[in-house]
Motif scaffolding. Structure first.
Motif, PDB file in Angstrom:
ATOM      1  N   CYS A 181     -25.556 -19.424 -52.726  1.00 18.61           N
ATOM      2  CA  CYS A 181     -25.009 -18.135 -52.302  1.00 18.61           C
ATOM      3  C   CYS A 181     -24.037 -18.333 -51.142  1.00 18.61           C
ATOM      4  CB  CYS A 181     -26.117 -17.148 -51.926  1.00 18.61           C
ATOM      5  SG  CYS A 181     -26.628 -17.206 -50.213  1.00 18.61           S
ATOM      6  N   TYR A 182     -23.276 -17.287 -50.855  1.00 20.35           N
ATOM      7  CA  TYR A 182     -22.332 -17.294 -49.734  1.00 20.35           C
ATOM      8  C   TYR A 182     -22.769 -16.249 -48.720  1.00 20.35           C
ATOM      9  CZ  TYR A 182     -18.093 -16.951 -46.960  1.00 20.35           C
ATOM     10  OH  TYR A 182     -17.196 -16.942 -45.917  1.00 20.35           O
ATOM     11  N   THR A 183     -22.845 -16.662 -47.473  1.00 14.67           N
ATOM     12  CA  THR A 183     -23.167 -15.747 -46.380  1.00 14.67           C
ATOM     13  C   THR A 183     -22.004 -15.775 -45.402  1.00 14.67           C
ATOM     14  OG1 THR A 183     -24.406 -17.545 -45.332  1.00 14.67           O
ATOM     15  CG2 THR A 183     -25.664 -15.945 -46.590  1.00 14.67           C
ATOM     16  N   LYS A 184     -21.473 -14.615 -45.123  1.00 14.99           N
ATOM     17  CA  LYS A 184     -20.238 -14.527 -44.337  1.00 14.99           C
ATOM     18  C   LYS A 184     -20.487 -14.773 -42.850  1.00 14.99           C
ATOM     19  CE  LYS A 184     -16.114 -11.587 -44.000  1.00 14.99           C
ATOM     20  NZ  LYS A 184     -15.518 -10.280 -44.382  1.00 14.99           N
ATOM     21  N   THR A 185     -21.652 -14.388 -42.365  1.00 17.98           N
ATOM     22  CA  THR A 185     -21.940 -14.513 -40.941  1.00 17.98           C
ATOM     23  C   THR A 185     -23.233 -15.307 -40.724  1.00 17.98           C
ATOM     24  OG1 THR A 185     -23.296 -12.504 -40.824  1.00 17.98           O
ATOM     25  CG2 THR A 185     -20.897 -12.251 -40.551  1.00 17.98           C
ATOM     26  N   LYS A 186     -23.438 -15.739 -39.496  1.00 22.46           N
ATOM     27  CA  LYS A 186     -24.656 -16.456 -39.138  1.00 22.46           C
ATOM     28  C   LYS A 186     -25.879 -15.577 -39.384  1.00 22.46           C
ATOM     29  CE  LYS A 186     -27.072 -18.548 -35.230  1.00 22.46           C
ATOM     30  NZ  LYS A 186     -27.041 -18.839 -33.767  1.00 22.46           N
ATOM     31  N   GLU A 187     -25.763 -14.276 -39.070  1.00 16.19           N
ATOM     32  CA  GLU A 187     -26.875 -13.343 -39.266  1.00 16.19           C
ATOM     33  C   GLU A 187     -27.224 -13.221 -40.751  1.00 16.19           C
ATOM     34  OE1 GLU A 187     -25.250 -13.039 -35.420  1.00 16.19           O
ATOM     35  OE2 GLU A 187     -24.192 -12.712 -37.341  1.00 16.19           O
TER      36      GLU A 187
ATOM     37  N   GLU B 177     -19.060 -23.860 -43.873  1.00 15.25           N
ATOM     38  CA  GLU B 177     -18.376 -23.274 -45.028  1.00 15.25           C
ATOM     39  C   GLU B 177     -19.002 -21.962 -45.505  1.00 15.25           C
ATOM     40  OE1 GLU B 177     -15.635 -24.144 -46.567  1.00 15.25           O
ATOM     41  OE2 GLU B 177     -15.228 -25.928 -45.364  1.00 15.25           O
ATOM     42  N   GLY B 178     -20.114 -21.537 -44.906  1.00 12.04           N
ATOM     43  CA  GLY B 178     -20.747 -20.289 -45.328  1.00 12.04           C
ATOM     44  C   GLY B 178     -21.582 -20.401 -46.588  1.00 12.04           C
ATOM     45  N   ILE B 179     -21.735 -21.633 -47.113  1.00 12.60           N
ATOM     46  CA  ILE B 179     -22.501 -21.855 -48.341  1.00 12.60           C
ATOM     47  C   ILE B 179     -23.953 -22.159 -47.991  1.00 12.60           C
ATOM     48  CG2 ILE B 179     -22.777 -23.298 -50.393  1.00 12.60           C
ATOM     49  CD1 ILE B 179     -20.288 -21.644 -50.547  1.00 12.60           C
TER      50      ILE B 179
ATOM     51  N   GLU C 117     -21.526 -18.106 -66.754  1.00 15.48           N
ATOM     52  CA  GLU C 117     -20.905 -16.887 -66.234  1.00 15.48           C
ATOM     53  C   GLU C 117     -20.882 -16.902 -64.711  1.00 15.48           C
ATOM     54  OE1 GLU C 117     -21.601 -12.035 -66.326  1.00 15.48           O
ATOM     55  OE2 GLU C 117     -22.520 -13.307 -67.857  1.00 15.48           O
ATOM     56  N   PHE C 118     -19.739 -16.524 -64.144  1.00 15.31           N
ATOM     57  CA  PHE C 118     -19.607 -16.467 -62.693  1.00 15.31           C
ATOM     58  C   PHE C 118     -19.211 -15.051 -62.283  1.00 15.31           C
ATOM     59  CE2 PHE C 118     -17.452 -16.691 -58.639  1.00 15.31           C
ATOM     60  CZ  PHE C 118     -18.247 -17.565 -57.911  1.00 15.31           C
ATOM     61  N   ASP C 119     -20.134 -14.351 -61.643  1.00 12.78           N
ATOM     62  CA  ASP C 119     -19.885 -13.027 -61.085  1.00 12.78           C
ATOM     63  C   ASP C 119     -20.088 -13.152 -59.584  1.00 12.78           C
ATOM     64  OD1 ASP C 119     -19.869 -10.429 -60.151  1.00 12.78           O
ATOM     65  OD2 ASP C 119     -21.206  -9.634 -61.688  1.00 12.78           O
ATOM     66  N   LEU C 120     -19.015 -13.022 -58.830  1.00 11.93           N
ATOM     67  CA  LEU C 120     -19.070 -13.262 -57.388  1.00 11.93           C
ATOM     68  C   LEU C 120     -20.150 -12.433 -56.709  1.00 11.93           C
ATOM     69  CD1 LEU C 120     -17.966 -14.697 -54.918  1.00 11.93           C
ATOM     70  CD2 LEU C 120     -16.184 -12.937 -54.742  1.00 11.93           C
TER      71      LEU C 120
ATOM     72  N   GLU D  76     -13.684 -20.255 -54.708  1.00 12.25           N
ATOM     73  CA  GLU D  76     -13.405 -21.690 -54.786  1.00 12.25           C
ATOM     74  C   GLU D  76     -14.509 -22.503 -54.123  1.00 12.25           C
ATOM     75  OE1 GLU D  76      -9.841 -24.897 -53.792  1.00 12.25           O
ATOM     76  OE2 GLU D  76      -9.832 -22.931 -52.827  1.00 12.25           O
ATOM     77  N   LYS D  77     -14.982 -22.068 -52.958  1.00 11.13           N
ATOM     78  CA  LYS D  77     -16.054 -22.781 -52.265  1.00 11.13           C
ATOM     79  C   LYS D  77     -17.329 -22.829 -53.109  1.00 11.13           C
ATOM     80  CE  LYS D  77     -14.572 -21.694 -47.512  1.00 11.13           C
ATOM     81  NZ  LYS D  77     -14.914 -20.945 -46.275  1.00 11.13           N
ATOM     82  N   LEU D  78     -17.681 -21.685 -53.701  1.00 10.22           N
ATOM     83  CA  LEU D  78     -18.901 -21.624 -54.500  1.00 10.22           C
ATOM     84  C   LEU D  78     -18.805 -22.508 -55.742  1.00 10.22           C
ATOM     85  CD1 LEU D  78     -19.592 -17.802 -54.215  1.00 10.22           C
ATOM     86  CD2 LEU D  78     -21.144 -19.593 -53.428  1.00 10.22           C
ATOM     87  N   LYS D  79     -17.664 -22.467 -56.410  1.00 14.05           N
ATOM     88  CA  LYS D  79     -17.508 -23.257 -57.636  1.00 14.05           C
ATOM     89  C   LYS D  79     -17.499 -24.747 -57.335  1.00 14.05           C
ATOM     90  CE  LYS D  79     -15.424 -19.822 -60.681  1.00 14.05           C
ATOM     91  NZ  LYS D  79     -14.309 -19.490 -61.591  1.00 14.05           N
ATOM     92  N   ILE D  80     -16.902 -25.143 -56.210  1.00  8.69           N
ATOM     93  CA  ILE D  80     -16.933 -26.550 -55.826  1.00  8.69           C
ATOM     94  C   ILE D  80     -18.364 -26.986 -55.532  1.00  8.69           C
ATOM     95  CG2 ILE D  80     -16.298 -28.178 -53.995  1.00  8.69           C
ATOM     96  CD1 ILE D  80     -13.577 -26.809 -53.873  1.00  8.69           C
TER      97      ILE D  80
END
Length: 268
Positions: free
Chosen positions: A29-35, A132-134, A227-230, A252-256
């Motif tokens: 998953c991607y998390t935009k912030t530290k929180e 990277e937020g990953i 399937e990739f649904d952001l 791009e970050k998630l797919k890499i």
């Protein structure tokens, strides 16, 4: 071909072949912030705590037909959990011929076979990229059995017990048993791919690769969700809250990340 009890090979003593299944799942998953990242780790830790993992493994034990002897479980600080279950021979019912065939197992059903000297373990590994937020959650499940039934019969249930983006599975038969003439048997069932134990409707969802060493009874299958649904990979925000530039960068970050896990190497 179905094997009747009369057609089965007669063994000298107990079937002591060891069959081991390693099932590894990844949730990315991607998390935009530290929180958001801290909230994701906390959420994962709660979703897959030692108590819930214990229930999953006990159901696996039921599927492979074993009696639970001992349970050791632990939630770790700051994150992660482990469970180890020792199991022994379960109540033997009429031997189901389907236990020897390549087909998906139950979801789950009643006890199907007796086995002996076995164990089931799970360990979880929540982690995150430093900048990277990953965030990636991994669970490793190992099912090792002695006897006739393959632990692959528990694979269908395990797949449905976790939300997974990537799966890697290893299956190996070790040791040997003997027939009544003393001839060694290094495997007691036909298998050409772990994929044969995964339902078709699940296989349709994944890109899959096999790496098998048939002469050594070693089988490896890895799967990546097609399937990739952001929105399924964002924690704490939604796609419509992001700019087009952010959507492109995060995608791009998630797919890499997924490709690196799937192919087992860093991608520049």
């Amino acid at each position: 071909m179905k094997i009747t009890p009369d057609q089965r090979i007669q063994l000298h003593g107990f079937n002591n072949l060891t069959k081991s299944l390693s099932f590894n799942m990844y949730d990315i998953c991607y998390t935009k912030t530290k929180e958001e990242r801290e909230a994701y780790i906390e959420y994962i830790d709660e979703q897959y705590n030692a108590d819930r993992l214990t229930n999953i493994l006990k159901t696996v034990s039921d599927i492979i037909g074993a009696h639970v002897l001992n349970v050791a479980k632990q939630d770790y600080i700051p994150q992660g959990a482990s469970v180890t279950i020792l199991v022994s021979e379960g109540p033997v019912v009429e031997i189901p011929t389907e236990s020897l065939q390549e087909s998906p197992g139950p979801l789950p059903s009643a006890v199907v076979m007796g086995l002996d000297k076995s164990h089931i373990t799970v360990h979880t590994y929540p982690e995150f990229h430093p900048n990277e937020g990953i965030s990636t959650f991994r669970a490793d499940i190992d099912v090792s059995t002695c006897g006739e039934i393959s632990p692959l019969k528990a694979l269908n249930y395990l797949i449905h017990s976790f939300d997974t983006d990537i799966m890697t599975m290893d299956y190996r038969v070790r040791g040997f048993t003997r027939d009544i003439k003393g001839q060694k048997l290094f495997i007691d069932h036909d298998i050409n791919s772990i994929q044969n134990y995964i339902p078709d409707n699940v296989k349709e969802l994944f890109d899959m690769i096999d790496v098998n060493i048939y002469q050594e009874n070693i089988f490896h299958t890895k799967c990546k969700l097609k399937e990739f649904d952001l929105n399924n990979y964002l924690f704490g925000t939604k796609k419509d809250k992001l700019s087009e530039e952010e959507i492109g960068e995060i995608t791009e970050k998630l797919k890499i990340e997924m490709d690196e896990i799937f192919y087992g190497k860093n991608i520049k």
